[in-house]
Design an enzyme around this catalytic site. Structure first.
Site, PDB file in Angstrom:
ATOM      1  N   LYS A   1       0.992  12.591  -8.008  1.00  0.00           N
ATOM      2  CA  LYS A   1       1.749  11.876  -9.044  1.00  0.00           C
ATOM      3  C   LYS A   1       1.428  10.374  -9.005  1.00  0.00           C
ATOM      4  O   LYS A   1       1.121   9.760 -10.024  1.00  0.00           O
ATOM      5  CB  LYS A   1       3.250  12.121  -8.849  1.00  0.00           C
ATOM      6  CG  LYS A   1       4.140  11.291  -9.736  1.00  0.00           C
ATOM      7  CD  LYS A   1       3.951  11.584 -11.218  1.00  0.00           C
ATOM      8  CE  LYS A   1       4.491  10.467 -12.064  1.00  0.00           C
ATOM      9  NZ  LYS A   1       4.259  10.636 -13.480  1.00  0.00           N
TER      10      LYS A   1
ATOM     11  N   GLU B   1       6.963  14.637 -12.584  1.00  0.00           N
ATOM     12  CA  GLU B   1       6.938  14.718 -14.049  1.00  0.00           C
ATOM     13  C   GLU B   1       5.823  13.834 -14.600  1.00  0.00           C
ATOM     14  O   GLU B   1       5.658  12.704 -14.170  1.00  0.00           O
ATOM     15  CB  GLU B   1       8.307  14.275 -14.605  1.00  0.00           C
ATOM     16  CG  GLU B   1       8.433  14.428 -16.099  1.00  0.00           C
ATOM     17  CD  GLU B   1       7.980  15.794 -16.575  1.00  0.00           C
ATOM     18  OE1 GLU B   1       8.558  16.810 -16.141  1.00  0.00           O
ATOM     19  OE2 GLU B   1       7.022  15.860 -17.371  1.00  0.00           O
TER      20      GLU B   1
ATOM     21  N   CYS C   1       6.970   2.569 -14.677  1.00  0.00           N
ATOM     22  CA  CYS C   1       6.304   3.291 -13.587  1.00  0.00           C
ATOM     23  C   CYS C   1       4.941   2.782 -13.128  1.00  0.00           C
ATOM     24  O   CYS C   1       4.694   2.772 -11.928  1.00  0.00           O
ATOM     25  CB  CYS C   1       6.210   4.752 -13.956  1.00  0.00           C
ATOM     26  SG  CYS C   1       7.852   5.492 -14.042  1.00  0.00           S
TER      27      CYS C   1
HETATM   28  P1  NAD Z   1      16.383   6.173 -15.118  1.00  0.00           P
HETATM   29  O1  NAD Z   1      16.781   4.915 -14.468  1.00  0.00           O
HETATM   30  O2  NAD Z   1      16.274   6.248 -16.607  1.00  0.00           O
HETATM   31  O3  NAD Z   1      17.423   7.323 -14.695  1.00  0.00           O
HETATM   32  C1  NAD Z   1      17.867   7.546 -13.395  1.00  0.00           C
HETATM   33  C2  NAD Z   1      19.340   7.917 -13.446  1.00  0.00           C
HETATM   34  O4  NAD Z   1      19.765   8.317 -12.145  1.00  0.00           O
HETATM   35  C3  NAD Z   1      20.275   6.765 -13.857  1.00  0.00           C
HETATM   36  O5  NAD Z   1      20.997   7.126 -15.027  1.00  0.00           O
HETATM   37  C4  NAD Z   1      21.194   6.581 -12.639  1.00  0.00           C
HETATM   38  O6  NAD Z   1      22.530   6.262 -12.987  1.00  0.00           O
HETATM   39  C5  NAD Z   1      21.125   7.943 -11.993  1.00  0.00           C
HETATM   40  N1  NAD Z   1      21.498   7.954 -10.585  1.00  0.00           N
HETATM   41  C6  NAD Z   1      21.059   7.138  -9.587  1.00  0.00           C
HETATM   42  N2  NAD Z   1      21.624   7.493  -8.416  1.00  0.00           N
HETATM   43  C7  NAD Z   1      22.439   8.542  -8.672  1.00  0.00           C
HETATM   44  C8  NAD Z   1      23.294   9.335  -7.857  1.00  0.00           C
HETATM   45  N3  NAD Z   1      23.398   9.117  -6.536  1.00  0.00           N
HETATM   46  N4  NAD Z   1      24.007  10.325  -8.432  1.00  0.00           N
HETATM   47  C9  NAD Z   1      23.907  10.544  -9.771  1.00  0.00           C
HETATM   48  N5  NAD Z   1      23.103   9.829 -10.591  1.00  0.00           N
HETATM   49  C10 NAD Z   1      22.380   8.834 -10.047  1.00  0.00           C
HETATM   50  O7  NAD Z   1      15.018   6.603 -14.451  1.00  0.00           O
HETATM   51  P2  NAD Z   1      13.859   7.525 -15.086  1.00  0.00           P
HETATM   52  O8  NAD Z   1      12.990   6.716 -15.969  1.00  0.00           O
HETATM   53  O9  NAD Z   1      14.456   8.785 -15.599  1.00  0.00           O
HETATM   54  O10 NAD Z   1      12.998   7.831 -13.782  1.00  0.00           O
HETATM   55  C11 NAD Z   1      13.463   8.699 -12.785  1.00  0.00           C
HETATM   56  C12 NAD Z   1      12.313   9.028 -11.854  1.00  0.00           C
HETATM   57  O11 NAD Z   1      11.287   9.712 -12.590  1.00  0.00           O
HETATM   58  C13 NAD Z   1      11.641   7.814 -11.225  1.00  0.00           C
HETATM   59  O12 NAD Z   1      11.237   8.148  -9.913  1.00  0.00           O
HETATM   60  C14 NAD Z   1      10.404   7.612 -12.089  1.00  0.00           C
HETATM   61  O13 NAD Z   1       9.354   7.008 -11.377  1.00  0.00           O
HETATM   62  C15 NAD Z   1      10.037   9.030 -12.458  1.00  0.00           C
HETATM   63  N6  NAD Z   1       9.308   9.182 -13.723  1.00  0.00           N
HETATM   64  C16 NAD Z   1       9.683   8.472 -14.830  1.00  0.00           C
HETATM   65  C17 NAD Z   1       9.018   8.675 -16.040  1.00  0.00           C
HETATM   66  C18 NAD Z   1       9.399   7.927 -17.285  1.00  0.00           C
HETATM   67  O14 NAD Z   1       8.715   8.077 -18.289  1.00  0.00           O
HETATM   68  N7  NAD Z   1      10.468   7.136 -17.296  1.00  0.00           N
HETATM   69  C19 NAD Z   1       7.993   9.627 -16.125  1.00  0.00           C
HETATM   70  C20 NAD Z   1       7.655  10.346 -14.978  1.00  0.00           C
HETATM   71  C21 NAD Z   1       8.319  10.113 -13.782  1.00  0.00           C
HETATM   72  C1  UGA Z   2       3.003   6.888 -17.985  1.00  0.00           C
HETATM   73  C2  UGA Z   2       2.051   8.075 -17.871  1.00  0.00           C
HETATM   74  O1  UGA Z   2       1.248   8.132 -19.054  1.00  0.00           O
HETATM   75  C3  UGA Z   2       2.828   9.385 -17.704  1.00  0.00           C
HETATM   76  O2  UGA Z   2       1.923  10.458 -17.486  1.00  0.00           O
HETATM   77  C4  UGA Z   2       3.765   9.250 -16.501  1.00  0.00           C
HETATM   78  O3  UGA Z   2       4.542  10.421 -16.374  1.00  0.00           O
HETATM   79  C5  UGA Z   2       4.671   8.051 -16.693  1.00  0.00           C
HETATM   80  O4  UGA Z   2       3.871   6.862 -16.865  1.00  0.00           O
HETATM   81  C6  UGA Z   2       5.564   7.772 -15.523  1.00  0.00           C
HETATM   82  O5  UGA Z   2       5.317   8.215 -14.426  1.00  0.00           O
HETATM   83  O6  UGA Z   2       6.514   7.045 -15.797  1.00  0.00           O
HETATM   84  P1  UGA Z   2       4.482   5.825 -19.931  1.00  0.00           P
HETATM   85  O7  UGA Z   2       4.561   4.666 -19.008  1.00  0.00           O
HETATM   86  O8  UGA Z   2       5.731   6.376 -20.489  1.00  0.00           O
HETATM   87  O9  UGA Z   2       3.760   7.050 -19.190  1.00  0.00           O
HETATM   88  O10 UGA Z   2       3.548   5.478 -21.178  1.00  0.00           O
HETATM   89  P2  UGA Z   2       1.958   5.325 -21.328  1.00  0.00           P
HETATM   90  O11 UGA Z   2       1.566   5.940 -22.605  1.00  0.00           O
HETATM   91  O12 UGA Z   2       1.227   5.758 -20.143  1.00  0.00           O
HETATM   92  O13 UGA Z   2       1.786   3.748 -21.511  1.00  0.00           O
HETATM   93  C7  UGA Z   2       2.018   2.861 -20.426  1.00  0.00           C
HETATM   94  C8  UGA Z   2       1.628   1.457 -20.845  1.00  0.00           C
HETATM   95  O14 UGA Z   2       0.206   1.340 -20.964  1.00  0.00           O
HETATM   96  C9  UGA Z   2       2.196   1.035 -22.214  1.00  0.00           C
HETATM   97  O15 UGA Z   2       2.620  -0.302 -22.160  1.00  0.00           O
HETATM   98  C10 UGA Z   2       1.024   1.206 -23.141  1.00  0.00           C
HETATM   99  O16 UGA Z   2       1.082   0.377 -24.270  1.00  0.00           O
HETATM  100  C11 UGA Z   2      -0.130   0.798 -22.227  1.00  0.00           C
HETATM  101  N1  UGA Z   2      -1.423   1.366 -22.658  1.00  0.00           N
HETATM  102  C12 UGA Z   2      -1.637   2.701 -22.634  1.00  0.00           C
HETATM  103  C13 UGA Z   2      -2.423   0.496 -23.060  1.00  0.00           C
HETATM  104  O17 UGA Z   2      -2.243  -0.725 -23.072  1.00  0.00           O
HETATM  105  N2  UGA Z   2      -3.632   1.030 -23.432  1.00  0.00           N
HETATM  106  C14 UGA Z   2      -3.879   2.368 -23.430  1.00  0.00           C
HETATM  107  O18 UGA Z   2      -5.000   2.778 -23.777  1.00  0.00           O
HETATM  108  C15 UGA Z   2      -2.835   3.222 -23.027  1.00  0.00           C
END
Ligand code: NAD
Ligand code: UGA
Length: 466
Positions: free
Chosen positions: A221, A162, A277
């Site tokens: 990713k 994602e 992340c």
């Molecule tokens: P999160 O901690 O918000 O959510 C994960 C959820 O999974 C939790 O609610 C937890 O209770 C649940 N969980 C864990 N083990 C479980 C199990 N065995 N059965 C059922 N539920 C279970 O995490 P997130 O931010 O959604 O991130 C999830 C993944 O996506 C990570 O690998 C992260 O790197 C990736 N990712 C996150 C973002 C972001 O913006 N947060 C963006 C892209 C990718």
């Molecule tokens: C980031 C990536 O942008 C997503 O594509 C990815 O899916 C995600 O991580 C993930 O894998 O979790 P996110 O962390 O939600 O998304 O937010 P960003 O907009 O990327 O910002 C990350 C951090 O960098 C923030 O603290 C933001 O303030 C900082 N940032 C961003 C800066 O300081 N300067 C910039 O120019 C941009």
């Protein structure tokens, strides 16, 4: 093969919004989002959708439209696995805090638990989709667990990382730059890949759906996040040079970003990147590189983190130096606690580390953030373990009014770029503060000419004193 029933394990920042979008765009698919966290699921099911556990512009409205129709949130993990044709694994993959790879590698225990549960429960063929961010070649381990502990059914594994960013999740999901689907290069693998392409094709143009092999998808990713974070560290490195040379980092960013080969996005100097992340994924990349013996590759990427840590520390140190080298007993107000605007997520927020530094210098902090709760602020500070829970509550107050938060403060530090900070009544705030009144802008969001005219002593990251 046409998908009729999807299960998503993990109702977090990715699982919740992503599945809501699939449900909204694919009325004929039933989507069950399951989680072991009962409190989180109860919040997703709250009759008032403004109380869903994740704040994202537009998300509550989308949940209202789909929940109870073809979108369901529940803790019945086994049942949802059993009913599904396709299972997304969207659980957390934090940095390991123990054992081999501690502090670097991704902790895959939640992923493995999911695989074992799916294998134990499934009595029909399933397509398993890696939605979580995973080290390259994780699909191999998943497949072995599923095939060796399952009930003789077939599992096809896809990687579909994602790319949404928090704060813009709904629009990112609606209009993604690309959707990436990695699959096995076999007949079954290609069919599984096509089944997921068909789901996304309900709203994403076909040319934006990229198909690759599983390993390319997994590695892309980690690489995408590493490249984005590297840009932030690059501009932040220059921000320090700008401060000593009187170049203006915003002007430099505009000048270099106008080159179409460089591009203008992600060049905003800041107090440092946060979020769950960037750091975790780069550490993972460093760990993977080291484990293949690629030490120069590992060192190259590690520098992105070293720079980011330096930037957070540098900002906090600047506050102490400017306040006559002591902040002991002084009231400092932090505006913003979330790691960026338009989210209530505080994971790895720069604010936590700036606060920790100032608390170690015995400052008294007052926090204001429009979306972060008092409970969350204390939990973030307690988690660091630097001081006792009692000390954190004694030295830190969290208030709901920005004006009250800044009343009689010695200094203000802007740590999140919330839009509402721009429209505060800065004349009144100045009048209510102790003099000289200092303002440290870690995001360059305020109009510093105006603030100067009011009488504030300003420091802006990348510009220095102004
Ligand atoms: P999160 O901690 O918000 O959510 C994960 C959820 O999974 C939790 O609610 C937890 O209770 C649940 N969980 C864990 N083990 C479980 C199990 N065995 N059965 C059922 N539920 C279970 O995490 P997130 O931010 O959604 O991130 C999830 C993944 O996506 C990570 O690998 C992260 O790197 C990736 N990712 C996150 C973002 C972001 O913006 N947060 C963006 C892209 C990718
Ligand atoms: C980031 C990536 O942008 C997503 O594509 C990815 O899916 C995600 O991580 C993930 O894998 O979790 P996110 O962390 O939600 O998304 O937010 P960003 O907009 O990327 O910002 C990350 C951090 O960098 C923030 O603290 C933001 O303030 C900082 N940032 C961003 C800066 O300081 N300067 C910039 O120019 C941009």
């Amino acid at each position: 093969m046409s998908i009729k029933n999807i299960c998503c394990i993990g109702a977090g920042y990715v699982g919740g919004p992503t599945m809501t979008m699939i449900a909204a765009q694919c009325a004929d698919i039933i989507v069950n989002v399951v989680d072991i966290n009962e409190k989180r699921i109860a919040a997703w099911n709250d009759s008032n959708t403004d109380n869903i556990p994740i704040y994202e512009p537009g998300l509550s409205e989308l949940v209202k439209k789909t929940r109870g129709k073809n979108l369901f949130f529940s803790t019945e993990v086994d049942q949802a696995i059993q009913d599904a044709d396709m299972i997304f694994i969207s659980v957390n993959t934090p940095t390991k805090t123990y054992g081999v790879g501690k502090g670097m590698a991704a902790d895959l225990k939640y992923i493995e638990l999911c695989a074992r549960q799916i294998a134990a429960v499934a009595t029909t063929d399933k397509i398993i989709v890696e939605k979580s961010t995973l080290p390259v070649r994780t699909a191999e381990a998943l497949k072995r667990i599923l095939d060796n502990t399952g009930n003789g059914v077939n599992f096809d594994i896809l990687s579909n990382p994602e790319f949404l960013a928090e704060g813009t999740a709904v629009s990112d999901l609606l209009n993604p730059d690309r959707v990436l689907i990695g699959g096995e290069e076999t007949d079954r693998g290609r069919l599984a890949q096509q089944a997921l392409v068909d789901v996304y094709s309900n709203w994403v143009p076909k040319e934006q759906i990229l198909t690759t092999n599983v390993w390319s998808s997994e590695l892309s990713k980690l690489t995408a996040n590493a490249f984005l974070a590297q840009r932030v560290s690059s501009i932040n490195a220059l921000s320090e040079l700008c401060e000593v040379t009187e170049a203006d980092v915003n002007e430099v960013a505009r000048a270099i970003g106008a080159d179409s080969r460089i591009g203008s996005k992600f060049l905003k100097a800041s107090v440092g990147f946060g979020g769950s992340c960037f750091q975790k994924d780069i550490l993972n990349l460093v760990y993977i590189s080291k484990s293949y013996g690629l030490h120069e590759v590992a060192d190259y990427w590690e520098q992105v983190i070293i720079m980011n840590d330096h930037q957070k520390r540098r900002f906090a140190r600047k506050i102490v130096q400017t306040l006559f080298n002591t902040v002991s007993g002084k009231k400092i107000t932090l505006l913003g606690w979330a790691f960026k605007k338009d989210t209530n997520d505080t994971r790895e927020s720069a604010a936590i580390y700036v606060a920790d530094y100032l608390l170690s210098e015995q400052a008294e902090l007052v926090i204001y953030d429009p979306k972060v709760t008092e409970e969350q602020v204390y939990s973030d500070l307690d988690y660091l373990g630097t001081r006792s829970e009692g000390e954190n509550r004694r030295l830190v107050k969290v208030l709901n009014s920005p004006y009250e938060a800044m009343d009689k403060a010695h200094a203000i530090a802007v740590l999140t770029e919330w839009d509402e900070f721009k429209t505060l009544n800065w004349n009144d705030i100045f009048d209510s503060m102790l003099k000289p009144a200092f303002l440290f802008d870690g995001r360059s969001v305020l109009d510093h000419k105006k603030l100067n005219a009011i009488g504030f002593d300003n420091y802006v990251i990348g510009k220095g004193p102004c």
